[in-house]
Structures are given as C-alpha cells and as structure tokens.
Design a protein around this motif. Structure first.
Motif, PDB file in Angstrom:
ATOM      1  N   ASP A 164       0.814  -1.217   0.000  1.00  0.00           N
ATOM      2  CA  ASP A 164       0.000   0.000   0.000  1.00  0.00           C
ATOM      3  C   ASP A 164       0.847   1.266   0.000  1.00  0.00           C
ATOM      4  OD1 ASP A 164      -2.509   1.352   0.039  1.00  0.00           O
ATOM      5  OD2 ASP A 164      -2.271   1.740   2.184  1.00  0.00           O
ATOM      6  N   PHE A 165       2.166   1.130  -0.010  1.00  0.00           N
ATOM      7  CA  PHE A 165       3.036   2.304   0.065  1.00  0.00           C
ATOM      8  C   PHE A 165       3.079   3.033  -1.274  1.00  0.00           C
ATOM      9  CE2 PHE A 165       7.195   4.433  -0.075  1.00  0.00           C
ATOM     10  CZ  PHE A 165       7.109   5.190   1.079  1.00  0.00           C
ATOM     11  N   ASP A 166       2.907   4.372  -1.233  1.00  0.00           N
ATOM     12  CA  ASP A 166       2.936   5.208  -2.428  1.00  0.00           C
ATOM     13  C   ASP A 166       4.373   5.669  -2.668  1.00  0.00           C
ATOM     14  OD1 ASP A 166       2.672   7.021  -4.469  1.00  0.00           O
ATOM     15  OD2 ASP A 166       1.232   8.313  -3.441  1.00  0.00           O
ATOM     16  N   PHE A 167       5.097   4.970  -3.549  1.00  0.00           N
ATOM     17  CA  PHE A 167       6.503   5.275  -3.779  1.00  0.00           C
ATOM     18  C   PHE A 167       6.698   6.644  -4.414  1.00  0.00           C
ATOM     19  CE2 PHE A 167       6.816   0.750  -3.138  1.00  0.00           C
ATOM     20  CZ  PHE A 167       8.053   0.593  -2.533  1.00  0.00           C
ATOM     21  N   THR A 168       5.706   7.131  -5.136  1.00  0.00           N
ATOM     22  CA  THR A 168       5.851   8.444  -5.778  1.00  0.00           C
ATOM     23  C   THR A 168       5.853   9.576  -4.758  1.00  0.00           C
ATOM     24  OG1 THR A 168       3.459   8.709  -6.108  1.00  0.00           O
ATOM     25  CG2 THR A 168       4.711   7.577  -7.840  1.00  0.00           C
ATOM     26  N   SER A 169       5.401   9.305  -3.533  1.00  0.00           N
ATOM     27  CA  SER A 169       5.345  10.337  -2.488  1.00  0.00           C
ATOM     28  C   SER A 169       6.208   9.970  -1.279  1.00  0.00           C
ATOM     29  CB  SER A 169       3.894  10.557  -2.032  1.00  0.00           C
ATOM     30  OG  SER A 169       3.064  10.935  -3.108  1.00  0.00           O
ATOM     31  N   LYS A 170       7.241   9.147  -1.485  1.00  0.00           N
ATOM     32  CA  LYS A 170       8.024   8.664  -0.352  1.00  0.00           C
ATOM     33  C   LYS A 170       8.770   9.784   0.373  1.00  0.00           C
ATOM     34  CE  LYS A 170      12.240   7.388  -2.903  1.00  0.00           C
ATOM     35  NZ  LYS A 170      13.170   6.256  -3.215  1.00  0.00           N
ATOM     36  N   ALA A 171       9.009  10.910  -0.302  1.00  0.00           N
ATOM     37  CA  ALA A 171       9.686  12.027   0.362  1.00  0.00           C
ATOM     38  C   ALA A 171       8.850  12.620   1.492  1.00  0.00           C
ATOM     39  CB  ALA A 171      10.027  13.114  -0.657  1.00  0.00           C
ATOM     40  N   ARG A 172       7.555  12.277   1.560  1.00  0.00           N
ATOM     41  CA  ARG A 172       6.686  12.827   2.592  1.00  0.00           C
ATOM     42  C   ARG A 172       6.650  11.982   3.874  1.00  0.00           C
ATOM     43  NH1 ARG A 172       1.370  15.124  -0.727  1.00  0.00           N
ATOM     44  NH2 ARG A 172       2.551  16.383  -2.226  1.00  0.00           N
ATOM     45  N   VAL A 173       7.332  10.852   3.890  1.00  0.00           N
ATOM     46  CA  VAL A 173       7.340  10.003   5.087  1.00  0.00           C
ATOM     47  C   VAL A 173       7.909  10.793   6.272  1.00  0.00           C
ATOM     48  CG1 VAL A 173       8.319   7.935   6.144  1.00  0.00           C
ATOM     49  CG2 VAL A 173       7.532   7.876   3.780  1.00  0.00           C
ATOM     50  N   ARG A 174       7.261  10.653   7.418  1.00  0.00           N
ATOM     51  CA  ARG A 174       7.709  11.322   8.646  1.00  0.00           C
ATOM     52  C   ARG A 174       7.729  10.312   9.784  1.00  0.00           C
ATOM     53  NH1 ARG A 174       8.735  14.262   5.201  1.00  0.00           N
ATOM     54  NH2 ARG A 174       8.251  16.490   4.946  1.00  0.00           N
ATOM     55  N   SER A 175       8.571  10.568  10.791  1.00  0.00           N
ATOM     56  CA  SER A 175       8.635   9.681  11.955  1.00  0.00           C
ATOM     57  C   SER A 175       8.592  10.506  13.229  1.00  0.00           C
ATOM     58  CB  SER A 175       9.920   8.843  11.924  1.00  0.00           C
ATOM     59  OG  SER A 175      11.060   9.669  12.105  1.00  0.00           O
ATOM     60  N   ILE A 176       8.221   9.845  14.314  1.00  0.00           N
ATOM     61  CA  ILE A 176       8.181  10.489  15.630  1.00  0.00           C
ATOM     62  C   ILE A 176       8.450   9.429  16.684  1.00  0.00           C
ATOM     63  CG2 ILE A 176       5.721  10.161  16.073  1.00  0.00           C
ATOM     64  CD1 ILE A 176       7.725  13.360  16.864  1.00  0.00           C
ATOM     65  N   ILE A 177       9.092   9.824  17.780  1.00  0.00           N
ATOM     66  CA  ILE A 177       9.347   8.927  18.906  1.00  0.00           C
ATOM     67  C   ILE A 177       8.519   9.396  20.092  1.00  0.00           C
ATOM     68  CG2 ILE A 177      11.068   7.989  20.487  1.00  0.00           C
ATOM     69  CD1 ILE A 177      13.167   8.512  18.337  1.00  0.00           C
TER      70      ILE A 177
END
Length: 404
Positions: A164-177
């Motif tokens: 289900d991952f949209d590779f065309t928008s992978k630059a928008r991935v964000r993370s948080i701890i």
C-alpha cells in the motif's frame, strides 16, 4: 530527485552559499552529504569543513583542513546520515550503510562500508533512539545498532505496508518517537487512498516489541516534540556570580517542567495538534479526530499449532486467549487470508456492542467462537474516540484437530 538545503555563511564582505542534501555537525566539523558543486549534486559524496572553520571547504587544496570521500562502493545514492553510538555517523544510502568514525585527527575520518544490500527507503523513514536506529528499507523494517549487521523486524506488517506504500510520495514520510509510551511511528502515504499525503502509520512499540498499522482519519505532514520549560531568574539565585559559574549554571538557563514530552503533528491545513488528544471542535468547527488502531496477526495452520507432522489438517477453532490492557478492543478472524473478516462477538447479550472491555493492567481474556478451517488469522481493532488497547505478542488458540 533529491532536495538540497543551503548553508549560508559570511566571509566578512559577502554571503557564501553551500548546498547539500544534509549538513551535520560532528567531531568539531560540519559534514555535508551529497553536496552541490558547480550546480551539480554529488549524490555519493561526503564533504567536511576544516576544524572550527566553516568557510574552509576546498578539499582539493593542500592548505585546507577539509576533506571529501566518494561512496562509490555501492550504486545507490546517499539518503541520510544520523549519529549512532558514542562517536560514529551512520550514512544511509539506498542500498547500503556506511560508518564514519574519527581516526585520531579531528579532520580525518575512517569511512567503511558496514552493511551492503540494505539501505534507507526515504529521508524521513528513520527514528533515532539512544542506542539504535529504527528504519524502513526498500526490503523491510530493520533495527541498526552499529557494526556490520541489521536486525529484521516488523515482518507481520511488512506485506500490507509495502503493497500500500505510495513510492511516488516517499519524500513525505515522517517519523516520531513517543518515549512516554515507548513507541516509534512512521507516517506514510497510502497508494490506495491516493492523495499523496500521510494517511496511515506504522507503529513499533520498542518497550513491548510489537508492530502494527494504523489508519488516520486526517493526514500528517510534520512531526515534532514539545516540553514546557521555565527560566531561572537571577533574583531567584543565591550566592555570587562566581558561585553560579562554579556550579555550571548559565545566565538565562531554562529547565524542563514536570510532565511528559508532548508529541505534535501537523497537517495539510496548517494545524498543529497534540497526538491522541486531537480535538477539531476548537480548531475548524468539526468533530474529534478518531484514529483507527489495528493489529493483524499472521496466518496460523495446523503445522504452526501442532507441529510439522500434522500439516494441512482441518482444525475446529473454538476460541482465542489474549493478554490485553487499555479501554476496549474488537476482535475478528479470517479463514481466507484476510479477504473477509468475521467479528468475534464478545457481548452476545448486546446486539449493538461487540467490543471486549479492558482494564488498565494486563489481564487474560477468552474470546469464544467456532469455525472449521485449515488456516486462520486474527485482527484487533479500536476506532472509538479516547480509547485504545495494547495486546502482548502472544496468543492462545483453542482447537480440536480434524482429519485432512
């Protein structure tokens, strides 16, 4: 392409601009990953400034204390760098991990290929804990603690994530701890949803070692943490200025107030909200934002439950035993590899409620149902406002073996 960010300095008369994918302060120098030279991005290059001199970048000059190194051992381009351990910089490429460590002289580094074949999926697809990195690679979720190996993780959710991952928008991935709840979250764009915004999340509880996927009713474009601090006024100090200096106190020093660090999320509407207490009523006149919490198991067969000598047996499944805590949870089972789901009704006397009520401490619950199949998987879900659940990564399945 790769975005680059400018570094602006002043040489006394003019501003000097330098661009790179990332600029990091490490071991008394500035390090630029994938710098731009003469208008061209050097996607494999690591460049560092002279010691204490951010105007010294001429690594080709014998008079310069700066240096550079090209990571040509693997084909993938540089994605990101993060400090790891006491004194090392992990440089993630698309297909590998390099380690940069001081060699004894401040302006000279050892750079070695540490991990070959596994790299970083996107700039935002990594979370840095005190002793390890949690990251998403093109071929799985991994944990890296330095050295020459990575630890695979999150296999139970990888297939659903990557499909289900949209590779065309992978630059928008964000993370948080979220250190209070010992969790890492990766917000990612869903190809099924199709907007290119982060509308789903991968959750890793590193305290209890489980992974799950969440559906977001909104979207996340930015993440951050906040903690309230208070200043220490001079009027509140005793003794002399020399006493304060001796005690390593500084003018205008701030200290964190009591309470947990708050996890903040930003969305495409420009709103910043506190995670898990997102109330849209006061922001945009809408309703509260509900995040669906979902955890899905692998498929269980007779070989998993009884042993390899009993492969491909039909099983009469009669119930499920879980260790859980929280507010409430709804359980489902599937006998067709997740294509369709049947709710396990835990409130047979209430036709409007199929949720299992939970408490604040882990307790054992027996969920009754009956179905005959060769394979079964389970899903746990909660989409109720101000409600949640935790399930330990162990299940008990009640069954009776049948013939082939």
């Amino acid at each position: 392409g790769v975005s680059v960010f400018p570094l602006r300095t002043h040489d006394g008369s003019n501003y000097v601009y330098r661009k790179a994918l990332q600029t990091i302060f490490f071991n008394s120098v500035l390090i630029q990953l994938a710098p731009t030279e003469s208008g061209t991005t050097q996607y494999h290059q690591v460049l560092w400034s002279g010691v204490g001199d951010i105007l010294d970048w001429d690594a080709t000059s014998s008079a310069s204390n700066s240096g550079l190194y090209n990571l040509f051992d693997t084909q993938g381009i540089i994605v990101k760098g993060e400090i790891i351990g006491d004194n090392a910089l992990a440089i993630y490429k698309e297909d590998s991990i390099f380690l940069l460590t001081p060699s004894g002289n401040n302006n000279i580094f050892n750079i070695q290929l540490a991990v070959n074949g596994t790299g970083l999926l996107a700039f935002g697809a990594i979370a840095v804990l005190e002793d390890r990195h949690i990251f998403i690679a093109p071929d799985g979720f991994f944990i890296y603690s330095g050295g020459s190996t990575v630890e695979p993780a999150g296999r139970n959710v990888w297939k659903e994530f990557i499909e289900d991952f949209d590779f065309t928008s992978k630059a928008r991935v964000r993370s948080i701890i979220d250190r209070e709840n010992t969790r890492v979250k990766f917000y990612f764009p869903s190809a099924t949803e199709g907007s290119g915004n982060n509308t789903r999340a991968v959750v890793y509880d590193y305290g209890e070692n489980w992974w799950t996927l969440e559906e977001l009713s909104g979207n996340v474009t930015a993440t951050g943490n906040h903690q309230t601090t208070t200043s220490r006024p001079w009027s509140g100090e005793s003794g002399t200025w020399a006493d304060a200096v001796a005690d390593n106190e500084t003018w205008g020093e701030t200290r964190a107030t009591s309470g947990a660090i708050v996890t903040l999320l930003g969305d495409t509407g420009g709103y910043t909200t506190q995670e898990s207490e997102v109330i849209y009523d006061e922001m945009v006149g809408g309703t509260a934002n509900i995040i669906t919490q979902t955890h899905e198991t692998k498929d269980f067969t007779s070989a998993d439950i009884i042993g390899q000598d009993y492969r491909d047996r039909y099983m009469l499944f009669q119930g499920l035993i879980i260790d859980a805590k929280g507010s409430q949870v709804e359980a489902y089972y599937s006998t067709d590899e997740g294509l369709t789901w049947t709710v396990i009704d835990n409130q047979p006397n209430d036709i409007n409620n199929t949720f299992q009520s939970l408490t604040g401490a882990y307790e054992r619950y027996k969920l009754d149902f009956r179905v005959t199949s060769r394979v079964i998987r389970f899903k746990f879900e909660n989409n109720i406002l101000n409600s949640f659940y935790n399930i330990r990564n162990r299940l008990g399945i009640r069954f009776i073996p049948r013939n082939r």
